[in-house]
Design a protein around this motif. Structure first.
Motif, PDB file in Angstrom:
ATOM      1  N   LEU A 109       4.466   6.483  -0.370  1.00 46.81           N
ATOM      2  CA  LEU A 109       4.686   6.899   1.020  1.00 46.81           C
ATOM      3  C   LEU A 109       5.966   6.243   1.530  1.00 46.81           C
ATOM      4  CD1 LEU A 109       1.048   6.402   2.358  1.00 46.81           C
ATOM      5  CD2 LEU A 109       2.214   8.604   2.128  1.00 46.81           C
ATOM      6  N   PRO A 110       6.773   6.985   2.281  1.00 43.31           N
ATOM      7  CA  PRO A 110       8.005   6.387   2.819  1.00 43.31           C
ATOM      8  C   PRO A 110       7.685   5.189   3.714  1.00 43.31           C
ATOM      9  CG  PRO A 110       7.965   8.776   3.177  1.00 43.31           C
ATOM     10  CD  PRO A 110       6.613   8.398   2.691  1.00 43.31           C
ATOM     11  N   HIS A 164      -4.590   0.324   5.406  1.00 38.08           N
ATOM     12  CA  HIS A 164      -3.425  -0.545   5.558  1.00 38.08           C
ATOM     13  C   HIS A 164      -2.105   0.225   5.443  1.00 38.08           C
ATOM     14  CE1 HIS A 164      -5.676  -4.586   4.681  1.00 38.08           C
ATOM     15  NE2 HIS A 164      -5.982  -4.050   5.846  1.00 38.08           N
ATOM     16  N   ALA A 165      -2.142   1.370   4.788  1.00 36.10           N
ATOM     17  CA  ALA A 165      -0.923   2.184   4.659  1.00 36.10           C
ATOM     18  C   ALA A 165      -0.702   3.080   5.872  1.00 36.10           C
ATOM     19  CB  ALA A 165      -1.020   3.045   3.396  1.00 36.10           C
ATOM     20  N   ALA A 166      -1.717   3.181   6.747  1.00 34.40           N
ATOM     21  CA  ALA A 166      -1.692   4.186   7.817  1.00 34.40           C
ATOM     22  C   ALA A 166      -1.342   3.591   9.179  1.00 34.40           C
ATOM     23  CB  ALA A 166      -3.049   4.874   7.901  1.00 34.40           C
ATOM     24  N   SER A 197       0.836  -1.210   0.000  1.00 36.01           N
ATOM     25  CA  SER A 197       0.000   0.000   0.000  1.00 36.01           C
ATOM     26  C   SER A 197       0.867   1.255   0.000  1.00 36.01           C
ATOM     27  CB  SER A 197      -0.926   0.012   1.224  1.00 36.01           C
ATOM     28  OG  SER A 197      -1.980  -0.898   1.046  1.00 36.01           O
ATOM     29  N   ARG A 198       1.904   1.250   0.802  1.00 33.35           N
ATOM     30  CA  ARG A 198       2.777   2.425   0.876  1.00 33.35           C
ATOM     31  C   ARG A 198       3.526   2.648  -0.433  1.00 33.35           C
ATOM     32  NH1 ARG A 198       4.895   4.323   6.670  1.00 33.35           N
ATOM     33  NH2 ARG A 198       2.870   4.235   7.694  1.00 33.35           N
ATOM     34  N   ASP A 209       6.351  15.514  11.723  1.00 32.53           N
ATOM     35  CA  ASP A 209       6.938  15.083  10.443  1.00 32.53           C
ATOM     36  C   ASP A 209       6.103  13.977   9.796  1.00 32.53           C
ATOM     37  OD1 ASP A 209       7.473  13.074  12.206  1.00 32.53           O
ATOM     38  OD2 ASP A 209       9.659  13.101  11.963  1.00 32.53           O
ATOM     39  N   ALA A 210       4.861  13.823  10.279  1.00 34.78           N
ATOM     40  CA  ALA A 210       3.991  12.757   9.779  1.00 34.78           C
ATOM     41  C   ALA A 210       3.347  13.129   8.442  1.00 34.78           C
ATOM     42  CB  ALA A 210       2.899  12.454  10.807  1.00 34.78           C
ATOM     43  N   HIS A 211       2.880  12.104   7.741  1.00 37.10           N
ATOM     44  CA  HIS A 211       2.132  12.271   6.492  1.00 37.10           C
ATOM     45  C   HIS A 211       0.638  12.137   6.783  1.00 37.10           C
ATOM     46  CE1 HIS A 211       5.398  11.869   3.327  1.00 37.10           C
ATOM     47  NE2 HIS A 211       6.053  11.676   4.465  1.00 37.10           N
ATOM     48  N   LEU A 212      -0.176  12.735   5.909  1.00 42.15           N
ATOM     49  CA  LEU A 212      -1.639  12.644   6.043  1.00 42.15           C
ATOM     50  C   LEU A 212      -2.241  12.231   4.710  1.00 42.15           C
ATOM     51  CD1 LEU A 212      -4.231  13.123   7.775  1.00 42.15           C
ATOM     52  CD2 LEU A 212      -4.242  15.470   6.896  1.00 42.15           C
TER      53      LEU A 212
END
Length: 377
Positions: A201-202, A273-275, A195-196, A231-234
Protein backbone atom coordinates in the motif's frame (compact mmCIF):
# COMPACT_ATOMS: atom_id res chain seq x y z
CA UNK A 1 -21.87 -21.30 49.44
CA UNK A 2 -23.30 -23.38 46.61
CA UNK A 3 -22.02 -22.68 43.14
CA UNK A 4 -24.41 -21.14 40.61
CA UNK A 5 -24.81 -23.73 37.85
CA UNK A 6 -24.89 -21.65 34.67
CA UNK A 7 -25.62 -23.27 31.29
CA UNK A 8 -24.77 -21.44 28.07
CA UNK A 9 -26.47 -22.72 24.91
CA UNK A 10 -24.73 -22.25 21.56
CA UNK A 11 -25.39 -24.68 18.71
CA UNK A 12 -21.97 -24.48 17.08
CA UNK A 13 -19.15 -23.09 19.15
CA UNK A 14 -16.48 -21.53 16.91
CA UNK A 15 -13.78 -19.64 18.81
CA UNK A 16 -13.58 -16.91 16.14
CA UNK A 17 -17.33 -16.12 16.06
CA UNK A 18 -18.70 -12.87 17.49
CA UNK A 19 -21.10 -14.57 19.92
CA UNK A 20 -18.38 -16.97 21.01
CA UNK A 21 -15.95 -14.13 21.72
CA UNK A 22 -18.65 -12.53 23.88
CA UNK A 23 -19.11 -15.86 25.68
CA UNK A 24 -15.40 -16.58 26.16
CA UNK A 25 -14.58 -13.04 27.37
CA UNK A 26 -17.53 -13.16 29.72
CA UNK A 27 -16.66 -16.64 30.99
CA UNK A 28 -12.99 -15.77 31.49
CA UNK A 29 -13.97 -12.65 33.38
CA UNK A 30 -16.63 -14.57 35.35
CA UNK A 31 -14.38 -17.54 36.00
CA UNK A 32 -14.48 -17.49 39.76
CA UNK A 33 -15.44 -19.91 42.51
CA UNK A 34 -19.11 -18.90 42.57
CA UNK A 35 -19.93 -20.31 39.11
CA UNK A 36 -20.04 -23.76 37.57
CA UNK A 37 -19.86 -23.24 33.82
CA UNK A 38 -21.74 -25.57 31.47
CA UNK A 39 -21.85 -25.34 27.68
CA UNK A 40 -24.68 -27.03 25.76
CA UNK A 41 -23.57 -27.35 22.14
CA UNK A 42 -23.74 -29.49 19.03
CA UNK A 43 -20.00 -29.25 18.40
CA UNK A 44 -17.08 -27.50 20.05
CA UNK A 45 -14.00 -26.39 18.14
CA UNK A 46 -10.87 -25.74 20.14
CA UNK A 47 -9.93 -26.67 23.67
CA UNK A 48 -12.44 -25.94 26.43
CA UNK A 49 -11.02 -25.07 29.84
CA UNK A 50 -10.71 -28.08 32.15
CA UNK A 51 -13.33 -26.79 34.59
CA UNK A 52 -15.95 -26.08 31.90
CA UNK A 53 -18.55 -28.85 31.60
CA UNK A 54 -19.45 -29.73 28.02
CA UNK A 55 -22.84 -31.20 27.12
CA UNK A 56 -22.86 -32.35 23.49
CA UNK A 57 -26.33 -32.40 21.91
CA UNK A 58 -25.91 -33.56 18.34
CA UNK A 59 -29.13 -35.14 17.02
CA UNK A 60 -29.36 -36.22 13.37
CA UNK A 61 -30.28 -33.47 10.90
CA UNK A 62 -31.64 -33.57 7.33
CA UNK A 63 -31.86 -29.87 6.51
CA UNK A 64 -31.83 -26.42 8.05
CA UNK A 65 -35.17 -26.72 9.84
CA UNK A 66 -34.48 -30.18 11.26
CA UNK A 67 -31.03 -28.92 12.36
CA UNK A 68 -32.56 -25.99 14.30
CA UNK A 69 -35.57 -27.89 15.67
CA UNK A 70 -33.55 -30.99 16.58
CA UNK A 71 -30.96 -29.01 18.51
CA UNK A 72 -33.66 -26.95 20.26
CA UNK A 73 -35.42 -30.11 21.48
CA UNK A 74 -32.16 -31.81 22.57
CA UNK A 75 -30.83 -28.69 24.33
CA UNK A 76 -34.10 -28.15 26.21
CA UNK A 77 -34.18 -31.83 27.30
CA UNK A 78 -30.57 -31.46 28.51
CA UNK A 79 -31.20 -28.39 30.64
CA UNK A 80 -34.46 -29.80 32.06
CA UNK A 81 -32.68 -33.04 32.97
CA UNK A 82 -29.68 -31.26 34.54
CA UNK A 83 -31.81 -28.66 36.39
CA UNK A 84 -29.33 -25.81 35.94
CA UNK A 85 -29.84 -22.66 38.04
CA UNK A 86 -29.66 -20.35 34.99
CA UNK A 87 -29.94 -21.18 31.27
CA UNK A 88 -28.54 -18.50 28.97
CA UNK A 89 -29.30 -19.28 25.33
CA UNK A 90 -27.63 -17.74 22.31
CA UNK A 91 -30.10 -19.64 20.11
CA UNK A 92 -33.83 -18.99 19.66
CA UNK A 93 -35.15 -21.70 22.02
CA UNK A 94 -38.25 -21.14 24.14
CA UNK A 95 -37.88 -21.97 27.82
CA UNK A 96 -34.50 -20.39 28.56
CA UNK A 97 -34.09 -17.93 31.47
CA UNK A 98 -31.89 -15.49 29.54
CA UNK A 99 -31.64 -14.97 25.79
CA UNK A 100 -28.76 -13.08 24.23
CA UNK A 101 -30.04 -11.45 21.05
CA UNK A 102 -26.67 -11.44 19.32
CA UNK A 103 -28.20 -11.87 15.87
CA UNK A 104 -30.87 -9.21 16.35
CA UNK A 105 -34.43 -9.78 15.10
CA UNK A 106 -34.81 -12.10 12.10
CA UNK A 107 -37.86 -10.26 10.74
CA UNK A 108 -36.00 -6.92 10.78
CA UNK A 109 -32.99 -8.46 9.02
CA UNK A 110 -35.27 -9.82 6.26
CA UNK A 111 -36.87 -6.37 5.88
CA UNK A 112 -33.45 -4.80 5.37
CA UNK A 113 -32.25 -7.57 3.07
CA UNK A 114 -35.37 -7.06 0.90
CA UNK A 115 -33.88 -3.68 -0.08
CA UNK A 116 -31.02 -5.27 -2.05
CA UNK A 117 -32.39 -8.56 -3.44
CA UNK A 118 -34.45 -9.13 -6.58
CA UNK A 119 -38.28 -9.39 -6.49
CA UNK A 120 -37.93 -13.13 -7.18
CA UNK A 121 -35.62 -13.54 -4.15
CA UNK A 122 -38.05 -11.53 -2.00
CA UNK A 123 -40.87 -13.88 -3.01
CA UNK A 124 -38.75 -16.98 -2.29
CA UNK A 125 -37.84 -15.56 1.12
CA UNK A 126 -41.49 -14.92 1.99
CA UNK A 127 -42.37 -18.52 1.04
CA UNK A 128 -39.31 -20.07 2.69
CA UNK A 129 -40.24 -22.66 5.37
CA UNK A 130 -36.87 -22.01 7.04
CA UNK A 131 -37.40 -18.27 7.51
CA UNK A 132 -40.95 -18.95 8.72
CA UNK A 133 -39.61 -21.47 11.23
CA UNK A 134 -36.99 -19.03 12.58
CA UNK A 135 -39.54 -16.21 12.95
CA UNK A 136 -42.01 -18.53 14.70
CA UNK A 137 -39.30 -19.86 17.06
CA UNK A 138 -38.22 -16.30 17.82
CA UNK A 139 -41.76 -15.18 18.61
CA UNK A 140 -42.43 -18.24 20.81
CA UNK A 141 -39.25 -17.60 22.77
CA UNK A 142 -39.87 -13.85 23.31
CA UNK A 143 -43.43 -14.56 24.46
CA UNK A 144 -42.44 -17.46 26.77
CA UNK A 145 -43.27 -16.85 30.45
CA UNK A 146 -39.97 -18.60 31.33
CA UNK A 147 -37.92 -15.80 29.75
CA UNK A 148 -36.68 -13.50 32.53
CA UNK A 149 -34.04 -11.36 30.82
CA UNK A 150 -32.87 -10.46 27.31
CA UNK A 151 -29.27 -9.37 26.78
CA UNK A 152 -28.91 -6.93 23.86
CA UNK A 153 -25.56 -5.64 22.68
CA UNK A 154 -27.13 -2.43 21.36
CA UNK A 155 -30.12 -0.17 21.99
CA UNK A 156 -31.09 -0.71 18.35
CA UNK A 157 -31.79 -4.42 18.97
CA UNK A 158 -33.65 -3.66 22.21
CA UNK A 159 -35.91 -1.25 20.32
CA UNK A 160 -36.43 -3.76 17.48
CA UNK A 161 -37.54 -6.46 19.95
CA UNK A 162 -39.84 -4.10 21.84
CA UNK A 163 -41.43 -2.94 18.58
CA UNK A 164 -41.89 -6.43 17.10
CA UNK A 165 -42.86 -8.42 20.21
CA UNK A 166 -44.11 -5.87 22.78
CA UNK A 167 -41.68 -7.17 25.41
CA UNK A 168 -41.74 -4.98 28.56
CA UNK A 169 -38.76 -2.69 29.22
CA UNK A 170 -37.79 -4.35 32.51
CA UNK A 171 -36.84 -7.62 30.75
CA UNK A 172 -33.89 -5.98 28.95
CA UNK A 173 -30.24 -5.59 29.83
CA UNK A 174 -28.14 -3.67 27.29
CA UNK A 175 -24.62 -5.05 27.77
CA UNK A 176 -22.04 -4.00 25.20
CA UNK A 177 -19.36 -6.43 24.07
CA UNK A 178 -15.93 -6.15 25.68
CA UNK A 179 -12.76 -5.11 23.90
CA UNK A 180 -9.14 -5.83 24.86
CA UNK A 181 -7.74 -2.29 24.52
CA UNK A 182 -4.18 -3.52 25.14
CA UNK A 183 -4.30 -5.93 22.21
CA UNK A 184 -6.19 -3.53 19.94
CA UNK A 185 -4.32 -0.23 20.10
CA UNK A 186 -3.25 2.45 17.63
CA UNK A 187 -0.24 1.68 15.46
CA UNK A 188 3.08 3.37 15.98
CA UNK A 189 4.45 5.14 12.90
CA UNK A 190 6.83 2.23 12.40
CA UNK A 191 4.05 -0.41 12.67
CA UNK A 192 1.94 1.55 10.19
CA UNK A 193 4.81 1.68 7.68
CA UNK A 194 5.62 -2.03 8.14
CA UNK A 195 1.99 -3.03 7.58
CA UNK A 196 1.68 -0.87 4.48
CA UNK A 197 4.93 -2.18 3.03
CA UNK A 198 3.85 -5.80 3.65
CA UNK A 199 0.50 -5.11 1.91
CA UNK A 200 1.98 -3.10 -0.99
CA UNK A 201 0.00 0.00 0.00
CA UNK A 202 1.33 3.48 -0.78
CA UNK A 203 2.79 5.14 2.33
CA UNK A 204 0.78 8.36 1.94
CA UNK A 205 -2.53 7.02 0.53
CA UNK A 206 -5.83 7.14 2.42
CA UNK A 207 -6.74 3.54 3.27
CA UNK A 208 -10.08 2.18 4.48
CA UNK A 209 -10.53 -1.29 5.93
CA UNK A 210 -13.66 -3.42 5.62
CA UNK A 211 -13.84 -6.49 7.89
CA UNK A 212 -16.55 -9.13 7.58
CA UNK A 213 -17.67 -12.26 5.81
CA UNK A 214 -21.06 -12.18 4.13
CA UNK A 215 -20.39 -9.28 1.76
CA UNK A 216 -24.03 -8.63 0.84
CA UNK A 217 -25.16 -8.05 4.42
CA UNK A 218 -22.07 -6.13 5.50
CA UNK A 219 -22.31 -3.60 2.65
CA UNK A 220 -19.27 -4.30 0.50
CA UNK A 221 -21.02 -3.25 -2.74
CA UNK A 222 -21.81 0.20 -1.33
CA UNK A 223 -18.27 0.47 0.09
CA UNK A 224 -16.58 -0.30 -3.24
CA UNK A 225 -18.96 1.98 -5.17
CA UNK A 226 -18.40 4.86 -2.72
CA UNK A 227 -14.62 4.54 -2.73
CA UNK A 228 -14.49 4.29 -6.53
CA UNK A 229 -15.36 8.01 -6.55
CA UNK A 230 -12.35 8.82 -4.33
CA UNK A 231 -8.63 8.06 -4.62
CA UNK A 232 -8.60 5.95 -1.44
CA UNK A 233 -7.67 2.28 -1.12
CA UNK A 234 -9.89 -0.41 0.44
CA UNK A 235 -8.59 -3.47 2.31
CA UNK A 236 -11.23 -6.23 2.28
CA UNK A 237 -10.68 -8.70 5.13
CA UNK A 238 -13.12 -11.63 5.00
CA UNK A 239 -14.57 -14.13 2.58
CA UNK A 240 -17.69 -14.75 0.53
CA UNK A 241 -18.71 -17.35 -2.06
CA UNK A 242 -19.66 -14.46 -4.36
CA UNK A 243 -16.28 -12.70 -4.11
CA UNK A 244 -15.78 -12.68 -7.90
CA UNK A 245 -18.88 -10.48 -8.22
CA UNK A 246 -17.21 -7.79 -6.09
CA UNK A 247 -13.89 -8.14 -7.92
CA UNK A 248 -15.80 -7.55 -11.18
CA UNK A 249 -17.59 -4.55 -9.66
CA UNK A 250 -14.26 -2.94 -8.76
CA UNK A 251 -13.02 -3.63 -12.30
CA UNK A 252 -16.15 -2.08 -13.87
CA UNK A 253 -15.75 1.01 -11.67
CA UNK A 254 -12.06 1.31 -12.59
CA UNK A 255 -10.77 0.93 -9.03
CA UNK A 256 -9.58 -2.71 -9.02
CA UNK A 257 -6.00 -1.53 -8.28
CA UNK A 258 -7.24 0.16 -5.09
CA UNK A 259 -9.45 -2.67 -3.74
CA UNK A 260 -7.39 -5.40 -2.07
CA UNK A 261 -9.02 -8.74 -1.17
CA UNK A 262 -6.90 -10.40 1.53
CA UNK A 263 -9.27 -13.17 2.72
CA UNK A 264 -9.96 -14.21 6.31
CA UNK A 265 -7.18 -13.24 8.73
CA UNK A 266 -6.78 -14.73 12.19
CA UNK A 267 -4.86 -11.67 13.28
CA UNK A 268 -6.50 -8.53 11.88
CA UNK A 269 -4.41 -6.06 13.93
CA UNK A 270 -1.71 -5.45 11.24
CA UNK A 271 -4.53 -4.68 8.77
CA UNK A 272 -6.10 -2.16 11.16
CA UNK A 273 -2.63 -0.69 11.59
CA UNK A 274 -2.35 -0.12 7.84
CA UNK A 275 -5.69 1.72 7.68
CA UNK A 276 -7.00 5.22 8.39
CA UNK A 277 -10.65 4.26 9.00
CA UNK A 278 -13.15 1.38 8.99
CA UNK A 279 -15.96 1.34 6.44
CA UNK A 280 -18.88 -0.96 7.28
CA UNK A 281 -22.23 0.21 5.86
CA UNK A 282 -23.96 -2.98 6.97
CA UNK A 283 -27.61 -3.66 6.13
CA UNK A 284 -28.33 -5.04 9.60
CA UNK A 285 -25.88 -5.81 12.38
CA UNK A 286 -26.65 -5.79 16.13
CA UNK A 287 -23.13 -4.56 17.04
CA UNK A 288 -20.18 -6.09 15.17
CA UNK A 289 -17.02 -6.64 17.23
CA UNK A 290 -14.97 -5.23 14.37
CA UNK A 291 -16.30 -1.75 15.17
CA UNK A 292 -14.95 -2.00 18.73
CA UNK A 293 -11.65 -3.41 17.43
CA UNK A 294 -11.19 -0.67 14.82
CA UNK A 295 -12.10 2.12 17.26
CA UNK A 296 -9.70 0.70 19.87
CA UNK A 297 -7.01 0.81 17.15
CA UNK A 298 -7.70 4.52 16.78
CA UNK A 299 -9.71 4.31 13.56
CA UNK A 300 -12.80 6.44 12.87
CA UNK A 301 -15.76 4.42 11.61
CA UNK A 302 -18.19 4.95 8.75
CA UNK A 303 -21.26 2.79 9.31
CA UNK A 304 -25.03 2.69 8.87
CA UNK A 305 -28.11 3.55 10.92
CA UNK A 306 -28.99 -0.19 10.90
CA UNK A 307 -25.79 -1.07 12.78
CA UNK A 308 -25.85 -1.07 16.58
CA UNK A 309 -22.30 0.30 16.52
CA UNK A 310 -23.72 3.61 15.27
CA UNK A 311 -24.61 4.30 18.93
CA UNK A 312 -20.91 4.92 19.62
CA UNK A 313 -20.50 7.47 16.84
CA UNK A 314 -21.38 11.16 16.75
CA UNK A 315 -21.13 12.45 13.18
CA UNK A 316 -17.81 14.17 12.65
CA UNK A 317 -16.44 13.13 16.07
CA UNK A 318 -15.72 9.35 15.96
CA UNK A 319 -16.74 8.87 12.31
CA UNK A 320 -19.94 9.13 10.27
CA UNK A 321 -23.31 7.36 10.12
CA UNK A 322 -25.60 7.23 7.06
CA UNK A 323 -28.05 4.92 5.29
CA UNK A 324 -26.45 1.62 4.24
CA UNK A 325 -27.29 2.21 0.57
CA UNK A 326 -26.59 5.98 0.38
CA UNK A 327 -23.45 5.91 -1.77
CA UNK A 328 -23.33 9.72 -2.06
CA UNK A 329 -23.26 10.10 1.74
CA UNK A 330 -20.68 7.29 2.07
CA UNK A 331 -18.44 9.01 -0.50
CA UNK A 332 -18.78 12.36 1.31
CA UNK A 333 -17.89 10.65 4.61
CA UNK A 334 -14.88 8.95 3.03
CA UNK A 335 -13.68 12.30 1.70
CA UNK A 336 -14.14 13.90 5.14
CA UNK A 337 -11.92 11.32 6.86
CA UNK A 338 -8.31 12.50 7.19
CA UNK A 339 -5.18 10.38 6.90
CA UNK A 340 -4.26 9.42 10.47
CA UNK A 341 -0.66 10.69 10.28
CA UNK A 342 -1.95 14.16 9.30
CA UNK A 343 -4.76 14.43 11.88
CA UNK A 344 -5.55 11.73 14.43
CA UNK A 345 -8.20 13.56 16.46
CA UNK A 346 -11.18 11.59 15.12
CA UNK A 347 -9.39 8.26 15.64
CA UNK A 348 -8.29 9.28 19.13
CA UNK A 349 -11.93 10.14 19.98
CA UNK A 350 -12.99 6.74 18.62
CA UNK A 351 -10.55 4.94 20.93
CA UNK A 352 -11.62 7.05 23.90
CA UNK A 353 -15.25 6.07 23.27
CA UNK A 354 -14.64 2.29 23.54
CA UNK A 355 -12.18 2.24 26.45
CA UNK A 356 -14.99 1.79 29.05
CA UNK A 357 -15.98 -1.51 27.32
CA UNK A 358 -13.60 -3.62 29.40
CA UNK A 359 -13.94 -7.33 30.19
CA UNK A 360 -14.14 -6.41 33.89
CA UNK A 361 -17.16 -4.17 33.25
CA UNK A 362 -18.81 -6.92 31.18
CA UNK A 363 -18.23 -9.43 33.99
CA UNK A 364 -19.69 -7.07 36.58
CA UNK A 365 -22.81 -6.45 34.49
CA UNK A 366 -23.34 -10.18 33.90
CA UNK A 367 -22.82 -10.99 37.57
CA UNK A 368 -25.45 -8.41 38.54
CA UNK A 369 -27.81 -9.80 35.88
CA UNK A 370 -27.41 -13.39 37.13
CA UNK A 371 -28.16 -12.28 40.70
CA UNK A 372 -31.38 -10.61 39.48
CA UNK A 373 -32.43 -13.76 37.61
CA UNK A 374 -31.76 -15.97 40.64
CA UNK A 375 -33.89 -13.68 42.80
CA UNK A 376 -36.72 -14.04 40.23
CA UNK A 377 -36.54 -17.85 40.31
Amino acid sequence: MNKIRLAIVRQKYRPDGGAERFISRALEALDDDSLELNIITRSWQGEPKPDWHLHICNPKKWGRISRERGFAVAARECWQREKFDIVQSHERIAGCDIFRAGDGVHRVWLEQRARVVSPAQRLLTSLSPYHRYVMAAEEKMFRSPALKKIICNSLMVKNDIMRCFQVPEEKFAVIYNAIDAQRFRPATLEERQQSRTALNLPADAKVFIYVGSGFERKGLKASVTALAATDAHLLVVGQDKQQSRYVNLARQLGCENRVHFVGVQHNVTPYYHAADALMLPTLYDPFPNVILEAMACGLPVITSFTCGGAEFIVDGEQGYVCDALDVTALTAAANAITVRTLDSRMGDAARERVLPCSPQRLAGQLHALYQQVLQQA
